[in-house]
Motif scaffolding. Structure first.
Motif, mmCIF file in Angstrom:
data_model
loop_
_atom_site.group_PDB
_atom_site.id
_atom_site.type_symbol
_atom_site.label_atom_id
_atom_site.label_comp_id
_atom_site.label_asym_id
_atom_site.label_seq_id
_atom_site.Cartn_x
_atom_site.Cartn_y
_atom_site.Cartn_z
ATOM 1 N N GLY A 59 -17.290 1.145 15.618
ATOM 2 C CA GLY A 59 -18.261 3.366 15.532
ATOM 3 C C GLY A 59 -17.865 4.117 15.904
ATOM 4 N N VAL A 60 -16.366 4.142 15.474
ATOM 5 C CA VAL A 60 -16.269 5.509 15.704
ATOM 6 C C VAL A 60 -15.458 5.855 15.040
ATOM 7 C CG1 VAL A 60 -13.041 6.045 16.947
ATOM 8 C CG2 VAL A 60 -14.245 3.818 17.689
ATOM 9 N N ASP A 61 -16.126 7.380 15.107
ATOM 10 C CA ASP A 61 -15.528 8.746 13.804
ATOM 11 C C ASP A 61 -13.733 8.799 13.369
ATOM 12 O OD1 ASP A 61 -15.344 10.080 11.736
ATOM 13 O OD2 ASP A 61 -16.890 11.633 13.061
ATOM 14 N N VAL A 62 -13.618 7.721 12.925
ATOM 15 C CA VAL A 62 -12.252 8.224 12.350
ATOM 16 C C VAL A 62 -11.474 8.557 11.476
ATOM 17 C CG1 VAL A 62 -11.910 5.323 11.784
ATOM 18 C CG2 VAL A 62 -9.383 6.339 12.564
ATOM 19 N N ALA A 63 -10.181 9.025 10.932
ATOM 20 C CA ALA A 63 -10.034 9.078 9.822
ATOM 21 C C ALA A 63 -8.775 9.503 9.622
ATOM 22 C CB ALA A 63 -10.015 10.629 9.409
ATOM 23 N N PRO A 64 -8.055 9.243 8.611
ATOM 24 C CA PRO A 64 -6.781 8.945 7.870
ATOM 25 C C PRO A 64 -6.107 10.097 7.977
ATOM 26 C CG PRO A 64 -7.710 8.199 6.373
ATOM 27 C CD PRO A 64 -8.834 8.670 7.009
ATOM 28 N N PHE A 65 -3.806 10.459 8.282
ATOM 29 C CA PHE A 65 -4.023 11.709 7.125
ATOM 30 C C PHE A 65 -2.313 11.512 7.445
ATOM 31 C CE2 PHE A 65 -1.081 15.216 8.953
ATOM 32 C CZ PHE A 65 -2.300 16.536 8.147
ATOM 33 N N LYS A 66 -1.819 11.707 6.054
ATOM 34 C CA LYS A 66 -0.588 10.942 5.938
ATOM 35 C C LYS A 66 0.215 12.880 5.601
ATOM 36 C CE LYS A 66 3.784 8.583 3.866
ATOM 37 N NZ LYS A 66 3.508 7.498 4.032
ATOM 38 N N ALA A 67 0.882 13.428 6.277
ATOM 39 C CA ALA A 67 1.719 14.835 5.579
ATOM 40 C C ALA A 67 1.936 14.943 4.623
ATOM 41 C CB ALA A 67 1.696 15.042 7.299
ATOM 42 N N GLN A 68 2.758 14.097 4.313
ATOM 43 C CA GLN A 68 3.526 13.978 2.747
ATOM 44 C C GLN A 68 3.408 12.978 2.723
ATOM 45 O OE1 GLN A 68 7.358 16.429 2.442
ATOM 46 N NE2 GLN A 68 8.325 14.125 2.760
ATOM 47 N N ASN A 69 3.224 12.193 1.674
ATOM 48 C CA ASN A 69 3.528 11.192 0.885
ATOM 49 C C ASN A 69 4.481 11.427 -0.767
ATOM 50 O OD1 ASN A 69 3.175 8.509 0.692
ATOM 51 N ND2 ASN A 69 0.929 8.229 -0.545
ATOM 52 N N MET A 70 5.110 10.718 -0.675
ATOM 53 C CA MET A 70 6.471 10.643 -1.635
ATOM 54 C C MET A 70 5.758 9.543 -2.224
ATOM 55 S SD MET A 70 10.697 10.086 -2.481
ATOM 56 C CE MET A 70 10.336 11.710 -2.707
ATOM 57 N N SER A 71 4.767 9.206 -3.570
ATOM 58 C CA SER A 71 4.031 8.028 -4.449
ATOM 59 C C SER A 71 3.931 8.731 -6.177
ATOM 60 C CB SER A 71 3.522 7.332 -3.872
ATOM 61 O OG SER A 71 2.670 6.558 -4.119
ATOM 62 N N ASN A 72 3.656 7.510 -6.692
ATOM 63 C CA ASN A 72 3.422 7.771 -7.942
ATOM 64 C C ASN A 72 1.873 7.100 -8.250
ATOM 65 O OD1 ASN A 72 4.805 9.701 -9.303
ATOM 66 N ND2 ASN A 72 6.431 8.031 -9.692
ATOM 67 N N ASN A 73 1.676 6.898 -6.825
ATOM 68 C CA ASN A 73 0.465 6.048 -7.387
ATOM 69 C C ASN A 73 -0.298 6.712 -6.585
ATOM 70 O OD1 ASN A 73 0.630 3.314 -8.308
ATOM 71 N ND2 ASN A 73 1.805 2.589 -6.632
ATOM 72 N N SER A 74 -1.415 7.327 -7.308
ATOM 73 C CA SER A 74 -2.785 8.298 -6.734
ATOM 74 C C SER A 74 -3.776 7.897 -7.361
ATOM 75 C CB SER A 74 -2.277 9.989 -6.956
ATOM 76 O OG SER A 74 -1.687 10.143 -8.219
ATOM 77 N N VAL A 75 -5.545 8.805 -6.673
ATOM 78 C CA VAL A 75 -6.169 8.652 -7.052
ATOM 79 C C VAL A 75 -6.762 10.285 -7.340
ATOM 80 C CG1 VAL A 75 -6.386 6.362 -5.658
ATOM 81 C CG2 VAL A 75 -7.255 8.875 -5.215
#
Length: 507
Positions: A31-47
């Protein structure tokens, strides 16, 4: 619970992305209000996010683990490699030029302000933020302009856990060395370690972990076992032997064999993950013409460099093998860049992906492709093979169709998209195979054209399978990590007075 945590790694692919997803899922289940964060990603897999931008696929998966829709807030800077020396820069979901490794350094100070402000906003909006580093903080040649590892940790006062993949070997040296090469202010935030992908008796590892703690003053907060049922990966699900996923046994007598061409600049190769969920469907990445022998379906996936990847396809002999496969009436599917390769011609007048010029495609469809300067992003809906479908678009190429070219997709506004000429299918839409009804129809057609005795499952759900994988990650976190220590770090930050480890050879 309020706070934040950074998961760093000894190397790329150490397990940062999946560990972040697992911690996020474990917290969300409580029940924790949690979010992810990645400041900088290097990838050609995106959405494409619901707010119309582009982020790394890993952060979209982590958002799903949190029960959130993907947002540009979770990945403010995305680098998409275009060659060995250049990358496209995506800031807040939108293309913001291209850089070399050297020229990117000049942009780092401004980007650090962007990512630290973004992290502060997320922390104000959510109770907990779990951050993912990039590569390794031990890349001390990059430390002065780092915005994703200890640069971010220092700016946000983030307690940091370093994860290492023991399957690669040398994990204890990697963990010790990562701390030892950091400057004292960075070391003060490194609060513990996690060992990933362990096989065997943990008692054999324990003396090494005890010695690591004596040397560094930092505990190992968990040893995550190798999990054979876990095949999901936040960037891609490609195994070391080229396999994708772990499908169940076939429901009929035969397997369906899918060969996915591993292009040098493959983009969103995770499109084929959904095929690997199906019982009796074997999915492998391939790099040689001989690998196509016996394949029931060949997939040309997306590409960040369509023209140069098409040239590679020709230089390896794979282009001829793909053409022979298709002309023999065997099934072929092109997705995004792979679809563009099926065209008669590819025109890049503005030099978006390569030097401006006109290029010959494989000529399997009555259409041409022209590259526009602006990227096409969207989350379209429509129908395909009689099924309601949704997907997402990330491409510069625009199709110029001949009248009467059979379309694979009809968009919600009635427009034609893609190609369906029996055994050859193509589309710009990523994610189409995640639509269960559409995927079943494609596989049924492949089985029919290949003459395989295959029964297509009517119950496999890609969404349910992905949710189960996220829950398995959370189960691993709960069972094998010191979760009480995780909570203390999130709420209280790095312990005061952590030992400073001198580098090897220091007096």
């Amino acid at each position: 619970m309020h706070g934040a945590l950074l998961i760093a790694g000894t190397t790329s692919d150490a397990g940062k992305s999946v560990l972040v997803a697992g911690i996020c899922r474990w917290l969300a289940r409580q029940g924790v209000d949690v979010a992810p964060f990645k400041a900088q990603n290097m990838s050609n897999n995106s959405v494409v996010t619901t707010d119309g931008g582009e982020i790394g696929r890993a952060q979209a998966l982590q958002a799903a683990a949190c029960g959130l829709e993907p947002s540009v807030a979770f990945n403010p800077v995305l680098l998409k490699p275009e060659s060995d020396r250049t990358s496209q820069v995506v800031v807040h979901g939108r293309v913001d030029g291209s850089v070399s490794a050297l020229s990117y350094r000049e942009r780092k100070p401004a980007l650090l302000e962007i990512v630290t402000a973004g992290l502060a906003r997320l922390r104000a909006e959510h109770d907990v933020v779990i951050c993912e580093g990039a590569g390794s903080p031990a890349e001390i040649n990059l430390r002065a302009t780092d915005i994703a590892n200890m640069g971010l940790a220092r700016a946000g006062s983030l307690p940091t856990i370093v994860v290492g993949d023991i399957d690669r070997g040398g994990v204890l040296a990697h963990l010790f060395g990562t701390v030892a090469v950091l400057e004292p202010a960075d070391q003060a935030l490194v609060s513990g370690f996690v060992v990933n992908k362990f096989r065997g008796d943990p008692a054999l590892l324990e003396p090494g972990l005890a010695q690591l703690e004596r040397l560094t003053g930092r505990p190992t907060l968990g040893v995550v076992p190798f999990a054979p049922d876990l095949w999901i990966d936040a960037e891609d699900s490609l195994g070391h032997d080229g396999t994708v996923g772990r499908p169940g046994a076939p429901l009929g007598r035969d397997w369906l064999r899918v060969a996915v061409v591993r292009l040098p600049r493959v983009s969103n190769g995770t499109d084929v993950d959904a095929l690997a969920c199906e019982p009796g469907v074997s999915v492998r990445y391939v790099t040689a013409p001989s690998d196509l022998v016996g394949a029931d379906l060949v997939v040309l996936p997306g590409s960040k460099a369509t023209v140069s990847d098409l040239a590679w396809l020709r230089s390896t002999g794979l282009a001829d093998a793909v053409l022979a496969h298709a002309r023999a009436g065997r099934p072929l599917l092109g997705i995004c860049g792979g679809y563009q390769m099926l065209a008669r011609t590819i025109d890049d007048p503005h030099g978006v992906e390569a030097a401006p010029g006109h290029h010959e495609g494989l000529g399997l469809g009555a259409f041409d492709v022209v590259f526009d300067p602006d990227k096409h992003l969207g989350n379209p809906h429509g129908t395909a093979l009689g099924e309601d479908v949704a997907g997402y678009e990330i491409h510069h190429g625009r199709e110029l169709r001949d009248p009467g070219l059979p379309a694979l997709v009809r968009t919600s506004d009635g427009a034609a998209e893609g190609l369906d000429i029996g055994n050859v299918l193509g589309t710009h839409w990523h994610g189409l195979l995640e639509n269960d009804g559409f995927r079943r129809r494609v596989l049924a057609r492949v089985a029919s054209l290949s003459g395989r005795d295959v029964t297509i499952s009517r119950t496999t759900s890609f969404a349910v399978t992905r949710t189960a994988q996220l829950d398995l990650l959370a189960d691993l976190v709960e069972a094998h990590l010191d979760t009480a220590a995780l909570i203390r770090l999130i709420e209280q930050g790095a312990p005061v007075g952590l030992r400073i480890v001198p580098p090897a050879g220091a007096p």
